[in-house]
Design a protein around this motif. Structure first.
Motif, PDB file in Angstrom:
ATOM      1  N   SER A   1     -22.525  89.485  20.577  1.00  0.00           N
ATOM      2  CA  SER A   1     -22.354  89.912  19.190  1.00  0.00           C
ATOM      3  C   SER A   1     -22.998  91.267  18.900  1.00  0.00           C
ATOM      4  CB  SER A   1     -22.946  88.861  18.248  1.00  0.00           C
ATOM      5  OG  SER A   1     -24.327  88.683  18.513  1.00  0.00           O
ATOM      6  N   GLU A   2     -23.919  91.695  19.739  1.00  0.00           N
ATOM      7  CA  GLU A   2     -24.642  92.943  19.490  1.00  0.00           C
ATOM      8  C   GLU A   2     -23.844  94.186  19.886  1.00  0.00           C
ATOM      9  OE1 GLU A   2     -29.222  91.315  20.065  1.00  0.00           O
ATOM     10  OE2 GLU A   2     -28.168  92.201  21.758  1.00  0.00           O
ATOM     11  N   LEU A   3     -22.869  94.011  20.776  1.00  0.00           N
ATOM     12  CA  LEU A   3     -22.022  95.123  21.226  1.00  0.00           C
ATOM     13  C   LEU A   3     -22.841  96.296  21.775  1.00  0.00           C
ATOM     14  CD1 LEU A   3     -19.382  95.176  18.323  1.00  0.00           C
ATOM     15  CD2 LEU A   3     -19.181  94.076  20.573  1.00  0.00           C
ATOM     16  N   SER A   4     -23.949  95.998  22.400  1.00  0.00           N
ATOM     17  CA  SER A   4     -24.796  97.054  22.959  1.00  0.00           C
ATOM     18  C   SER A   4     -25.150  96.795  24.416  1.00  0.00           C
ATOM     19  CB  SER A   4     -26.078  97.192  22.137  1.00  0.00           C
ATOM     20  OG  SER A   4     -26.779  95.965  22.106  1.00  0.00           O
ATOM     21  N   GLY A   5     -24.292  96.030  25.085  1.00  0.00           N
ATOM     22  CA  GLY A   5     -24.513  95.754  26.491  1.00  0.00           C
ATOM     23  C   GLY A   5     -23.788  94.499  26.920  1.00  0.00           C
ATOM     24  N   ARG A   6     -23.708  94.302  28.222  1.00  0.00           N
ATOM     25  CA  ARG A   6     -23.098  93.102  28.799  1.00  0.00           C
ATOM     26  C   ARG A   6     -23.392  93.090  30.284  1.00  0.00           C
ATOM     27  NH1 ARG A   6     -21.016  98.193  28.970  1.00  0.00           N
ATOM     28  NH2 ARG A   6     -18.778  98.363  29.282  1.00  0.00           N
ATOM     29  N   VAL A   7     -22.931  92.068  30.973  1.00  0.00           N
ATOM     30  CA  VAL A   7     -23.034  92.027  32.430  1.00  0.00           C
ATOM     31  C   VAL A   7     -21.809  92.742  32.984  1.00  0.00           C
ATOM     32  CG1 VAL A   7     -23.117  90.576  34.480  1.00  0.00           C
ATOM     33  CG2 VAL A   7     -24.328  89.872  32.410  1.00  0.00           C
ATOM     34  N   VAL A   8     -22.029  93.883  33.629  1.00  0.00           N
ATOM     35  CA  VAL A   8     -20.944  94.643  34.251  1.00  0.00           C
ATOM     36  C   VAL A   8     -20.807  94.152  35.684  1.00  0.00           C
ATOM     37  CG1 VAL A   8     -20.126  96.922  34.936  1.00  0.00           C
ATOM     38  CG2 VAL A   8     -21.367  96.650  32.783  1.00  0.00           C
ATOM     39  N   LEU A   9     -19.724  93.470  35.969  1.00  0.00           N
ATOM     40  CA  LEU A   9     -19.515  92.834  37.266  1.00  0.00           C
ATOM     41  C   LEU A   9     -18.611  93.702  38.136  1.00  0.00           C
ATOM     42  CD1 LEU A   9     -19.804  90.395  39.168  1.00  0.00           C
ATOM     43  CD2 LEU A   9     -17.948  89.282  37.900  1.00  0.00           C
ATOM     44  N   TRP A  10     -19.180  94.327  39.134  1.00  0.00           N
ATOM     45  CA  TRP A  10     -18.437  95.201  40.037  1.00  0.00           C
ATOM     46  C   TRP A  10     -17.757  94.335  41.096  1.00  0.00           C
ATOM     47  CZ3 TRP A  10     -21.100  99.390  43.601  1.00  0.00           C
ATOM     48  CH2 TRP A  10     -20.095 100.100  44.294  1.00  0.00           C
TER      49      TRP A  10
ATOM     50  N   MET B   1     -19.435 103.325  31.878  1.00  0.00           N
ATOM     51  CA  MET B   1     -19.286 102.065  31.163  1.00  0.00           C
ATOM     52  C   MET B   1     -20.586 101.663  30.464  1.00  0.00           C
ATOM     53  SD  MET B   1     -17.059  99.705  33.779  1.00  0.00           S
ATOM     54  CE  MET B   1     -17.155  98.276  32.714  1.00  0.00           C
ATOM     55  N   CYS B   2     -21.704 101.861  31.161  1.00  0.00           N
ATOM     56  CA  CYS B   2     -22.993 101.464  30.602  1.00  0.00           C
ATOM     57  C   CYS B   2     -23.434 102.401  29.486  1.00  0.00           C
ATOM     58  CB  CYS B   2     -24.046 101.410  31.703  1.00  0.00           C
ATOM     59  SG  CYS B   2     -23.778 100.069  32.890  1.00  0.00           S
ATOM     60  N   LEU B   3     -23.029 103.657  29.553  1.00  0.00           N
ATOM     61  CA  LEU B   3     -23.343 104.586  28.469  1.00  0.00           C
ATOM     62  C   LEU B   3     -22.470 104.318  27.245  1.00  0.00           C
ATOM     63  CD1 LEU B   3     -23.809 107.959  30.395  1.00  0.00           C
ATOM     64  CD2 LEU B   3     -25.579 106.606  29.264  1.00  0.00           C
ATOM     65  N   MET B   4     -21.232 103.893  27.502  1.00  0.00           N
ATOM     66  CA  MET B   4     -20.291 103.634  26.417  1.00  0.00           C
ATOM     67  C   MET B   4     -20.758 102.454  25.561  1.00  0.00           C
ATOM     68  SD  MET B   4     -16.188 103.082  26.798  1.00  0.00           S
ATOM     69  CE  MET B   4     -16.175 104.426  27.988  1.00  0.00           C
ATOM     70  N   ARG B   5     -21.269 101.419  26.229  1.00  0.00           N
ATOM     71  CA  ARG B   5     -21.824 100.258  25.530  1.00  0.00           C
ATOM     72  C   ARG B   5     -23.173  99.953  26.140  1.00  0.00           C
ATOM     73  NH1 ARG B   5     -18.305  95.017  25.316  1.00  0.00           N
ATOM     74  NH2 ARG B   5     -20.358  94.219  24.785  1.00  0.00           N
ATOM     75  N   GLY B   6     -24.203 100.469  25.542  1.00  0.00           N
ATOM     76  CA  GLY B   6     -25.523 100.279  26.100  1.00  0.00           C
ATOM     77  C   GLY B   6     -26.568 100.275  25.011  1.00  0.00           C
ATOM     78  N   PRO B   7     -27.831 100.239  25.409  1.00  0.00           N
ATOM     79  CA  PRO B   7     -28.333 100.418  26.773  1.00  0.00           C
ATOM     80  C   PRO B   7     -28.629  99.122  27.505  1.00  0.00           C
ATOM     81  CG  PRO B   7     -30.150 100.566  25.251  1.00  0.00           C
ATOM     82  CD  PRO B   7     -28.927 100.269  24.417  1.00  0.00           C
ATOM     83  N   TRP B   8     -28.325  97.965  26.887  1.00  0.00           N
ATOM     84  CA  TRP B   8     -28.760  96.690  27.463  1.00  0.00           C
ATOM     85  C   TRP B   8     -27.688  96.066  28.353  1.00  0.00           C
ATOM     86  CZ3 TRP B   8     -33.652  96.919  26.798  1.00  0.00           C
ATOM     87  CH2 TRP B   8     -34.190  97.447  25.626  1.00  0.00           C
ATOM     88  N   ASN B   9     -27.455  96.686  29.496  1.00  0.00           N
ATOM     89  CA  ASN B   9     -26.510  96.171  30.487  1.00  0.00           C
ATOM     90  C   ASN B   9     -27.253  95.730  31.734  1.00  0.00           C
ATOM     91  OD1 ASN B   9     -23.686  97.078  29.354  1.00  0.00           O
ATOM     92  ND2 ASN B   9     -24.994  98.887  29.190  1.00  0.00           N
TER      93      ASN B   9
END
Length: 281
Positions: A9-18, A117-125
Motif C-alpha cells: 500500500s505504500e508504493l515505495s518499494g517491493r521485492v524485485v525478483l530477478w 526499477m528500484c529508483l522508480m519505486r523506492g527506496p524500500w526494495n
C-alpha cells in the motif's frame, strides 16, 4: 542501512525478483521471496532481462531441418517461452502465499535495469536472485550493491530445509546493524522458533565486546539463542561451517564482512548452507 521492504500500500518499494529463464525456477526456490514479501505485506515484481542473441544480432547461425522433425524455435522465441514458464510458476506460488505479483521485461544490462526499477519505486526494495548462477562472479553482486541504491537488501534464494521448525540464523559483525537484522529475523521466523545469533569477530576482545552488546539488546528476547562460535581468528569459512550445522530456514548477514567477504565466498557459503540468505548493506 535497515533491511526493510515497503508494504504494497505504500508504493515505495517491493521485492524485485530477478528471474533467469534458463535457470531453475521451482516452487521450492521461490519459497524464500514469497515468504519475505508475505512477512512485510509487500508485493513482488519480477524482472526478466533479455540478453540473448537472435537473428538480428551479430552472432552467425544456421538453422538445419530434417523431414519429420519439428522445427527448433528461434533463440529469441525459446527465451520468451522459458520466461513465460517462469512467470506462471511465480504466479502459482503467489497464490499459495497470497502475495500480489506483477511482471516486467527489460533489455540491456541487468544491473542498470534493476537499479532503474528500484529508483522508480523506492527506496524500500529488496532484490531477490533466483539462483547462484546470477551471482556466480564477484563483479555481479558487487555491482548490485554499488549501483542499486534503492535497495536495502539482497536475497539469494535457496531451498528451505525440510525441517519444519528450522530457525533463522543471524550473523552479526557489528552492534550498529544488529537491531535491524534482528527485526528482519523476527519477521522471517515462525512463531516460537529460535533465532540463532552468531557473533562474527576475529579476536577474543572483539568477540567479548560484541557479545556483551548483543546480550544486553536481547535480554528480554527469549527466542534468541547464542551459537557457541568463538572468534574466527581470520580463518576463512569458519562462520559458514557453524551456520551450516544449524540447518536454518533463513540466514541474515552482511555482505563484505567476515562471513561473506566477496562473491566467491558467498557462492561457496550458499552451497554449504543450502538456505536463503538475506544480505544487508
Amino acid at each position: 542501512m535497515i533491511a526493510h521492504v515497503a508494504e504494497a500500500s505504500e508504493l515505495s518499494g517491493r521485492v524485485v525478483l530477478w528471474l533467469d529463464p534458463e535457470a531453475r525456477c521451482t516452487p521450492a526456490v521461490l519459497d524464500a521471496p514469497m515468504r519475505l514479501a508475505a512477512a512485510y505485506d509487500a508485493e513482488i515484481e519480477t524482472i526478466v532481462v533479455d540478453q540473448c542473441a537472435d537473428e538480428s544480432g551479430d552472432v552467425p547461425f544456421r538453422r538445419i531441418g530434417q523431414v519429420g522433425l519439428p522445427d527448433i524455435p528461434p533463440i529469441a522465441h525459446r527465451f520468451q517461452l522459458l520466461a513465460q514458464r517462469c512467470r506462471r510458476t511465480v504466479e502459482d506460488a503467489s497464490r499459495v502465499h497470497k502475495v500480489k505479483v506483477r511482471h516486467a521485461l527489460a533489455q540491456g544490462d541487468a544491473v542498470d535495469r534493476i537499479s532503474e526499477m528500484c529508483l522508480m519505486r523506492g527506496p524500500w526494495n529488496i532484490v531477490a536472485l533466483t539462483g547462484i548462477q546470477a551471482v556466480g562472479s564477484q563483479s555481479v553482486i558487487n555491482s548490485l550493491l554499488a549501483n542499486v541504491s534503492g535497495a536495502t537488501g539482497f536475497l539469494l534464494c535457496g531451498e528451505r530445509p525440510e525441517k519444519k521448525k528450522a530457525g533463522v540464523g543471524v550473523i552479526v559483525e557489528d552492534g550498529e546493524r544488529l537491531p535491524s537484522m534482528l527485526r528482519a529475523a523476527e519477521r522471517l521466523s515462525q512463531p516460537d522458533v529460535a533465532i540463532h545469533l552468531v557473533i562474527g569477530a576475529e579476536t577474543s576482545a572483539e568477540y567479548a565486546e560484541l557479545e556483551h552488546q548483543a546480550r544486553l539488546l536481547t535480554a528480554e528476547a527469549s527466542i534468541v539463542t547464542f551459537a557457541p562460535a568463538g572468534p574466527t581468528f581470520g580463518v576463512p569459512g569458519a562462520l559458514t561451517e557453524i551456520v551450516a550445522r544449524m540447518k536454518p530456514a533463513f540466514v541474515v548477514a552482511r555482505f563484505g564482512g567476515a562471513a561473506f567477504s566477496d562473491g566467491r565466498e558467498l557462492s561457496r557459503a550458499s552451497a554449504a548452507i543450502q538456505a536463503p540468505i538475506l544480505l544487508v548493506r
